[in-house]
Design a protein around this motif. Structure first.
Motif, mmCIF file in Angstrom:
data_model
loop_
_atom_site.group_PDB
_atom_site.id
_atom_site.type_symbol
_atom_site.label_atom_id
_atom_site.label_comp_id
_atom_site.label_asym_id
_atom_site.label_seq_id
_atom_site.Cartn_x
_atom_site.Cartn_y
_atom_site.Cartn_z
ATOM 1 N N ALA A 181 20.486 18.023 95.948
ATOM 2 C CA ALA A 181 19.786 18.793 94.912
ATOM 3 C C ALA A 181 18.783 17.910 94.172
ATOM 4 O O ALA A 181 17.649 18.336 93.896
ATOM 5 C CB ALA A 181 20.806 19.378 93.930
ATOM 6 N N VAL A 182 19.182 16.690 93.858
ATOM 7 C CA VAL A 182 18.276 15.777 93.152
ATOM 8 C C VAL A 182 17.030 15.534 94.006
ATOM 9 O O VAL A 182 15.892 15.606 93.519
ATOM 10 C CB VAL A 182 18.985 14.438 92.828
ATOM 11 C CG1 VAL A 182 18.002 13.403 92.297
ATOM 12 C CG2 VAL A 182 20.114 14.666 91.825
ATOM 13 N N ARG A 183 17.243 15.297 95.283
ATOM 14 C CA ARG A 183 16.089 15.039 96.160
ATOM 15 C C ARG A 183 15.161 16.247 96.221
ATOM 16 O O ARG A 183 13.945 16.110 96.225
ATOM 17 C CB ARG A 183 16.578 14.703 97.572
ATOM 18 C CG ARG A 183 17.192 13.322 97.650
ATOM 19 C CD ARG A 183 17.581 13.012 99.083
ATOM 20 N NE ARG A 183 18.209 11.706 99.187
ATOM 21 C CZ ARG A 183 19.099 11.378 100.102
ATOM 22 N NH1 ARG A 183 19.486 12.266 100.996
ATOM 23 N NH2 ARG A 183 19.614 10.169 100.136
ATOM 24 N N ARG A 184 15.737 17.449 96.291
ATOM 25 C CA ARG A 184 14.895 18.651 96.393
ATOM 26 C C ARG A 184 14.038 18.818 95.154
ATOM 27 O O ARG A 184 12.857 19.134 95.231
ATOM 28 C CB ARG A 184 15.763 19.904 96.593
ATOM 29 C CG ARG A 184 16.373 19.946 97.991
ATOM 30 C CD ARG A 184 17.010 21.286 98.270
ATOM 31 N NE ARG A 184 16.015 22.331 98.304
ATOM 32 C CZ ARG A 184 16.073 23.437 97.594
ATOM 33 N NH1 ARG A 184 17.082 23.666 96.798
ATOM 34 N NH2 ARG A 184 15.134 24.333 97.680
ATOM 35 N N GLY A 230 5.373 24.352 83.982
ATOM 36 C CA GLY A 230 5.619 23.413 82.878
ATOM 37 C C GLY A 230 6.969 22.732 82.885
ATOM 38 O O GLY A 230 7.224 21.864 82.044
ATOM 39 N N LEU A 231 7.859 23.103 83.821
ATOM 40 C CA LEU A 231 9.169 22.436 83.827
ATOM 41 C C LEU A 231 8.990 20.999 84.325
ATOM 42 O O LEU A 231 8.636 20.764 85.475
ATOM 43 C CB LEU A 231 10.153 23.196 84.727
ATOM 44 C CG LEU A 231 11.582 22.629 84.724
ATOM 45 C CD1 LEU A 231 12.198 22.689 83.326
ATOM 46 C CD2 LEU A 231 12.466 23.373 85.719
ATOM 47 N N GLY A 232 9.241 20.040 83.426
ATOM 48 C CA GLY A 232 8.970 18.644 83.757
ATOM 49 C C GLY A 232 10.201 17.833 84.081
ATOM 50 O O GLY A 232 10.115 16.823 84.783
ATOM 51 N N GLY A 268 8.418 17.769 92.678
ATOM 52 C CA GLY A 268 7.611 17.243 91.574
ATOM 53 C C GLY A 268 8.247 17.391 90.205
ATOM 54 O O GLY A 268 7.568 17.234 89.179
ATOM 55 N N ILE A 269 9.544 17.706 90.162
ATOM 56 C CA ILE A 269 10.256 17.794 88.873
ATOM 57 C C ILE A 269 11.142 16.557 88.750
ATOM 58 O O ILE A 269 11.964 16.286 89.636
ATOM 59 C CB ILE A 269 11.131 19.064 88.788
ATOM 60 C CG1 ILE A 269 10.291 20.320 89.029
ATOM 61 C CG2 ILE A 269 11.833 19.135 87.427
ATOM 62 C CD1 ILE A 269 11.116 21.609 89.127
ATOM 63 N N ALA A 270 10.973 15.805 87.667
ATOM 64 C CA ALA A 270 11.810 14.624 87.459
ATOM 65 C C ALA A 270 13.252 15.070 87.208
ATOM 66 O O ALA A 270 13.486 16.125 86.599
ATOM 67 C CB ALA A 270 11.305 13.823 86.266
ATOM 68 N N VAL A 271 14.198 14.274 87.691
ATOM 69 C CA VAL A 271 15.609 14.589 87.432
ATOM 70 C C VAL A 271 16.246 13.405 86.721
ATOM 71 O O VAL A 271 16.036 12.250 87.102
ATOM 72 C CB VAL A 271 16.383 14.893 88.733
ATOM 73 C CG1 VAL A 271 17.810 15.353 88.409
ATOM 74 C CG2 VAL A 271 15.679 15.963 89.546
ATOM 75 N N SER A 272 16.983 13.713 85.676
ATOM 76 C CA SER A 272 17.741 12.708 84.946
ATOM 77 C C SER A 272 19.219 12.987 85.198
ATOM 78 O O SER A 272 19.709 14.089 84.917
ATOM 79 C CB SER A 272 17.443 12.800 83.446
ATOM 80 O OG SER A 272 18.196 11.847 82.747
ATOM 81 N N VAL A 273 19.916 12.016 85.776
ATOM 82 C CA VAL A 273 21.289 12.243 86.249
ATOM 83 C C VAL A 273 22.252 11.376 85.443
ATOM 84 O O VAL A 273 22.052 10.170 85.300
ATOM 85 C CB VAL A 273 21.410 11.883 87.743
ATOM 86 C CG1 VAL A 273 22.801 12.232 88.259
ATOM 87 C CG2 VAL A 273 20.358 12.611 88.561
ATOM 88 N N THR A 274 23.298 12.008 84.935
ATOM 89 C CA THR A 274 24.286 11.289 84.129
ATOM 90 C C THR A 274 25.540 10.970 84.942
ATOM 91 O O THR A 274 26.028 11.820 85.690
ATOM 92 C CB THR A 274 24.715 12.160 82.923
ATOM 93 O OG1 THR A 274 23.551 12.483 82.184
ATOM 94 C CG2 THR A 274 25.685 11.430 82.022
ATOM 95 N N PHE A 275 26.031 9.754 84.781
ATOM 96 C CA PHE A 275 27.324 9.350 85.341
ATOM 97 C C PHE A 275 28.222 8.915 84.189
ATOM 98 O O PHE A 275 27.730 8.480 83.144
ATOM 99 C CB PHE A 275 27.153 8.192 86.328
ATOM 100 C CG PHE A 275 26.421 8.587 87.580
ATOM 101 C CD1 PHE A 275 27.119 9.056 88.688
ATOM 102 C CD2 PHE A 275 25.040 8.500 87.649
ATOM 103 C CE1 PHE A 275 26.441 9.431 89.846
ATOM 104 C CE2 PHE A 275 24.360 8.871 88.806
ATOM 105 C CZ PHE A 275 25.067 9.337 89.901
ATOM 106 N N PHE A 288 15.467 9.181 86.625
ATOM 107 C CA PHE A 288 16.211 8.628 85.495
ATOM 108 C C PHE A 288 17.716 8.704 85.772
ATOM 109 O O PHE A 288 18.190 9.686 86.349
ATOM 110 C CB PHE A 288 15.946 9.424 84.212
ATOM 111 C CG PHE A 288 14.503 9.494 83.823
ATOM 112 C CD1 PHE A 288 13.914 8.483 83.057
ATOM 113 C CD2 PHE A 288 13.710 10.561 84.222
ATOM 114 C CE1 PHE A 288 12.570 8.541 82.699
ATOM 115 C CE2 PHE A 288 12.369 10.632 83.876
ATOM 116 C CZ PHE A 288 11.798 9.618 83.116
ATOM 117 N N VAL A 289 18.430 7.688 85.323
ATOM 118 C CA VAL A 289 19.892 7.725 85.344
ATOM 119 C C VAL A 289 20.387 7.358 83.957
ATOM 120 O O VAL A 289 19.892 6.407 83.339
ATOM 121 C CB VAL A 289 20.463 6.746 86.394
ATOM 122 C CG1 VAL A 289 21.926 6.429 86.118
ATOM 123 C CG2 VAL A 289 20.334 7.346 87.799
#
Ligand code: SF4
Length: 290
Positions: A153-156, A122-124, A161-168, A196-197
């Motif tokens: 790490a983001v690519r992995r 369930g980790l989305g 199949g887990i979306a990553v939202s990255v903050t700058f 997502f960014v």
């Protein structure tokens, strides 16, 4: 719900049930970040977290999203996270997405198989702070990770199949490293393949070591126009190969942007360029916050 100390969550988790899986941040050393100064890091036991989930079930008729805090709850091993995700899904079958805060290091320490198991449980979405694409900026703010490690790490996670939202963080390089920060951040956004960014703007917390650098003149902050110029450079360098939703809707930002790269890049850039000549498009300082 009762929480231990202040609780933070990303803007897009505003309507989520927030559950503290850990207390504080295991790193807690970034020079600009005051969020968990008041907490000593610890992982909560399954029983403590499960009690919160059950209480939340009694208090909420419907929960569509759950978010696990604090600062890097993903530092828990897959062995500890899987029963939590399973318990959350069993108690809240209507929940469509579970999210979590993490550091890139938390992802790198998990195998591809473990990441896929977390996704299946369930980790989305994972929210991580990359802060800057510049290795020098990350070194100066004591992030403890490099842009290359964060990109890997983001690519992995995305490949699992887990979306990553990255903050700058806009302005984090100050005047000295503005251009490097902007160009390298744009390049990283283009290369890492995050779904997502999010862009925030540096707010200097009293008592932080960056505030001491500000006092001594070692760190010189960007003014509103330089921040907009920086944003232009970030977008110009962000050559995304797959769709990436980009937002600057955090309360700290002067200019609110929303779009999907690469398709919306020209529209976002024209919005930024309009703001260079029309300051009424910028959020006044008094309305900005963390
Ligand atoms: S920015 Fe993130 S990793 Fe750094 S101290 Fe704050 S919560 Fe921890």
């Amino acid at each position: 719900m009762r929480y231990e100390g202040s609780v933070y969550r990303p803007p897009s988790e505003a309507g989520s049930l927030i559950i503290q899986a850990t207390i504080g941040c295991s790193h807690n050393a970034c020079t600009f970040c005051p969020m968990y100064w008041d907490k000593k890091f610890r992982a909560r036991s399954f029983d403590e977290i499960y009690a919160d989930l059950r209480r939340a079930r009694r208090e909420n008729a419907r929960v569509e999203r759950i978010f696990f805090a604090d600062g890097d709850a993903l530092c828990l091993s897959a062995e500890r996270l899987l029963p939590l995700l399973e318990a959350a899904k069993a108690l809240f079958p209507e929940c469509a997405r579970i999210g979590i805060y993490g550091r890139a290091d938390n992802i790198r320490r998990k195998s591809g198989g473990e990441l896929r198991s977390l996704r299946d449980a369930g980790l989305g979405i994972i929210y991580i702070g990359a802060e800057s694409g510049s290795a020098e900026v990350l070194r100066r703010v004591n992030k403890g990770e490099t842009p290359e490690e964060i990109t890997a790490a983001v690519r992995r996670a995305e490949n699992a199949g887990i979306a990553v939202s990255v903050t700058f963080i806009s302005g984090l390089g100050g005047r000295a490293l503005m251009e490097e920060h902007a160009v390298m951040t744009g390049k990283q956004i283009g290369e890492m393949g995050a779904s997502f960014v999010g862009l925030m703007t540096l707010m200097i917390a009293p008592g932080s070591s960056i505030s001491e650098d500000l006092r001594t003149g070692k760190f010189q902050p960007l003014d509103a126009q330089a921040l907009i110029r920086e944003l232009e450079l970030i977008l110009t360098n962000a050559d995304c190969k797959k769709d990436c939703v980009i937002r600057s809707n955090h309360a700290s930002n002067r200019l609110v942007l929303r779009g999907t790269l690469p398709g919306d890049r020209a529209r976002l850039l024209s919005q930024v360029r309009r703001a260079m000549t029309d300051e009424t498009l910028l959020r006044p300082d008094r309305y900005r916050g963390l």
